[in-house]
Design a protein around this motif. Sequence first.
Motif, PDB file in Angstrom:
ATOM      1  N   ARG A  35       0.958  -1.157   0.026  1.00 32.27           N
ATOM      2  CA  ARG A  35       0.013  -0.168  -0.112  1.00 32.27           C
ATOM      3  C   ARG A  35       0.840   1.453  -0.041  1.00 32.27           C
ATOM      4  O   ARG A  35       0.631   2.313  -0.580  1.00 32.27           O
ATOM      5  CB  ARG A  35      -0.892  -0.065   1.246  1.00 32.27           C
ATOM      6  CG  ARG A  35      -2.046  -0.956   1.448  1.00 32.27           C
ATOM      7  CD  ARG A  35      -2.692  -1.236   2.742  1.00 32.27           C
ATOM      8  NE  ARG A  35      -1.472  -1.248   3.523  1.00 32.27           N
ATOM      9  CZ  ARG A  35      -1.743  -1.763   4.896  1.00 32.27           C
ATOM     10  NH1 ARG A  35      -3.261  -1.271   5.282  1.00 32.27           N
ATOM     11  NH2 ARG A  35      -1.044  -2.011   5.719  1.00 32.27           N
ATOM     12  N   ARG A  36       1.831   1.214   0.739  1.00 29.73           N
ATOM     13  CA  ARG A  36       2.720   2.401   0.789  1.00 29.73           C
ATOM     14  C   ARG A  36       3.781   2.579  -0.367  1.00 29.73           C
ATOM     15  O   ARG A  36       4.492   1.695  -0.695  1.00 29.73           O
ATOM     16  CB  ARG A  36       3.538   2.332   2.219  1.00 29.73           C
ATOM     17  CG  ARG A  36       2.707   2.432   3.283  1.00 29.73           C
ATOM     18  CD  ARG A  36       3.748   2.493   4.669  1.00 29.73           C
ATOM     19  NE  ARG A  36       3.894   1.068   5.040  1.00 29.73           N
ATOM     20  CZ  ARG A  36       4.784   0.579   5.801  1.00 29.73           C
ATOM     21  NH1 ARG A  36       5.368   1.470   6.778  1.00 29.73           N
ATOM     22  NH2 ARG A  36       4.971  -0.651   5.662  1.00 29.73           N
ATOM     23  N   ILE A  37       3.652   3.621  -1.009  1.00 31.53           N
ATOM     24  CA  ILE A  37       4.364   3.721  -2.126  1.00 31.53           C
ATOM     25  C   ILE A  37       5.876   4.320  -1.944  1.00 31.53           C
ATOM     26  O   ILE A  37       6.871   3.824  -2.632  1.00 31.53           O
ATOM     27  CB  ILE A  37       3.563   4.686  -3.378  1.00 31.53           C
ATOM     28  CG1 ILE A  37       4.560   4.505  -4.673  1.00 31.53           C
ATOM     29  CG2 ILE A  37       3.488   6.011  -2.767  1.00 31.53           C
ATOM     30  CD1 ILE A  37       4.373   3.466  -5.495  1.00 31.53           C
ATOM     31  N   ASN A  85       3.219 -14.600  -1.593  1.00 30.84           N
ATOM     32  CA  ASN A  85       2.018 -14.087  -1.057  1.00 30.84           C
ATOM     33  C   ASN A  85       2.639 -13.895   0.435  1.00 30.84           C
ATOM     34  O   ASN A  85       2.466 -14.559   1.365  1.00 30.84           O
ATOM     35  CB  ASN A  85       0.889 -15.117  -0.723  1.00 30.84           C
ATOM     36  CG  ASN A  85      -0.052 -15.132  -2.187  1.00 30.84           C
ATOM     37  OD1 ASN A  85      -0.275 -14.080  -2.577  1.00 30.84           O
ATOM     38  ND2 ASN A  85      -0.353 -16.280  -2.628  1.00 30.84           N
ATOM     39  N   ASN A  86       2.867 -12.787   0.680  1.00 33.62           N
ATOM     40  CA  ASN A  86       3.617 -12.323   1.915  1.00 33.62           C
ATOM     41  C   ASN A  86       2.859 -11.115   2.696  1.00 33.62           C
ATOM     42  O   ASN A  86       2.874 -11.265   3.905  1.00 33.62           O
ATOM     43  CB  ASN A  86       4.961 -11.836   1.589  1.00 33.62           C
ATOM     44  CG  ASN A  86       5.717 -10.779   2.675  1.00 33.62           C
ATOM     45  OD1 ASN A  86       5.987 -11.467   3.771  1.00 33.62           O
ATOM     46  ND2 ASN A  86       5.721  -9.840   2.610  1.00 33.62           N
ATOM     47  N   ALA A  87       2.200 -10.325   1.944  1.00 36.61           N
ATOM     48  CA  ALA A  87       1.088  -9.213   2.825  1.00 36.61           C
ATOM     49  C   ALA A  87       0.313  -9.800   3.659  1.00 36.61           C
ATOM     50  O   ALA A  87      -0.034 -10.651   3.639  1.00 36.61           O
ATOM     51  CB  ALA A  87       0.500  -8.591   1.730  1.00 36.61           C
ATOM     52  N   ILE A 137       3.406 -17.030   2.674  1.00 37.40           N
ATOM     53  CA  ILE A 137       3.817 -16.819   4.237  1.00 37.40           C
ATOM     54  C   ILE A 137       2.855 -17.050   5.214  1.00 37.40           C
ATOM     55  O   ILE A 137       2.009 -16.257   5.329  1.00 37.40           O
ATOM     56  CB  ILE A 137       4.677 -15.493   4.291  1.00 37.40           C
ATOM     57  CG1 ILE A 137       5.461 -15.161   3.047  1.00 37.40           C
ATOM     58  CG2 ILE A 137       5.179 -15.489   5.644  1.00 37.40           C
ATOM     59  CD1 ILE A 137       6.888 -16.110   3.124  1.00 37.40           C
ATOM     60  N   SER A 138       2.872 -18.255   5.841  1.00 37.67           N
ATOM     61  CA  SER A 138       1.952 -18.248   6.850  1.00 37.67           C
ATOM     62  C   SER A 138       2.704 -18.070   8.124  1.00 37.67           C
ATOM     63  O   SER A 138       3.247 -17.065   8.442  1.00 37.67           O
ATOM     64  CB  SER A 138       1.639 -19.975   6.924  1.00 37.67           C
ATOM     65  OG  SER A 138       0.754 -20.245   8.029  1.00 37.67           O
ATOM     66  N   SER A 139       2.729 -19.013   9.072  1.00 32.73           N
ATOM     67  CA  SER A 139       3.136 -18.378  10.709  1.00 32.73           C
ATOM     68  C   SER A 139       3.103 -19.713  11.477  1.00 32.73           C
ATOM     69  O   SER A 139       2.333 -20.833  11.180  1.00 32.73           O
ATOM     70  CB  SER A 139       2.155 -17.346  11.402  1.00 32.73           C
ATOM     71  OG  SER A 139       2.516 -17.209  12.672  1.00 32.73           O
TER      72      SER A 139
END
Length: 252
Positions: A35-37, A85-87, A137-139
């Motif tokens: 989101r942050r550019i 898929n990390n976000a 990216i799970s946890s």
Amino acid sequence: MSGQTIFITGASAGFGAACARIFAQPGNRLILTARRIDPLLALQKDLAGTADIHIIPLDVRDREAVKGAVDALPPAFREIDVLINNAGLALGLEPAHQVNLDDWDTMVDTNIKGVMYCTRLILPGMVARNRGHIVNISSTASSWPYPGGNVYGGTKAFVTQFSRNLRCDLLGTKVRVTCIQPGMAETEFSKVRFKGDDAKAAQVYDGVEALTAADIAETVQWAVNRPPHVNINTLEVMSIDQAWAPFAIHRE
Ligand code: NDP
Ligand code: 8X3
């Protein structure tokens, strides 16, 4: 391996930025999204002269925006080889009966729906080319419960099981799926969880040699660089300073 096109969600900080750095090699094409550019622009500037880099401001919760971003990729970046898929995020540590319901919505929308949208929109190209790798990216929170982990752990359990189910759907193709389950790692994660309270975030890592973002990026890189016939299904990675606790017992 070089010559790969790699799409990273959440590349503005933490694991995602570290993945961008580690995959920034000659011949690679990186699509960096968040989101942050501003941090994406800084990363692009830093990595100039390494890989070809395309940045996209993207909120993974926005299904139409994800579709628009994938559809509008410049020709050189269209054939995605690796989707990371990390976000994702945790918000709060309150018990379930006190939690802010908006926080639960945000975690579900980001950690579950974001992964669904990016996967569903990028996977068809991989299947058509019979080549590709999805790294989710799970946890450790997907397997190991803890007080206040409630919906965050639930979203990561989704990521783990979704990864396994993707493998079932993709059997017979050369598309690989890997699920990484990191334990405690020092990134912006706790600052986000505690909504900008730096002191509270710092306490999480106090006296601990936590994992670093680079540790996880190296793990992702290792999984991606296995020979094409080798699929790393699931990897749980912890700091040497972290382990499990015994069952909690309530006594009157
Ligand atoms: P950071 O907070 O450092 O980075 C999170 C990244 O996710 C940022 O780039 C942020 O970018 C992005 N992000 C958050 N919400 C959205 C959104 N709606 N759309 C797009 N991007 C978004 O945390 P980590 O690097 O630690 O976390 C990365 C992943 O690893 C997460 O899925 C997290 O759950 C998981 N994880 C973290 C662990 C840890 O201890 N650090 C351990 C296990 C798993 P921006 O704000 O610019 O959008
Ligand atoms: C992040 C690790 O233990 O804070 O997924 O849930 S933990």
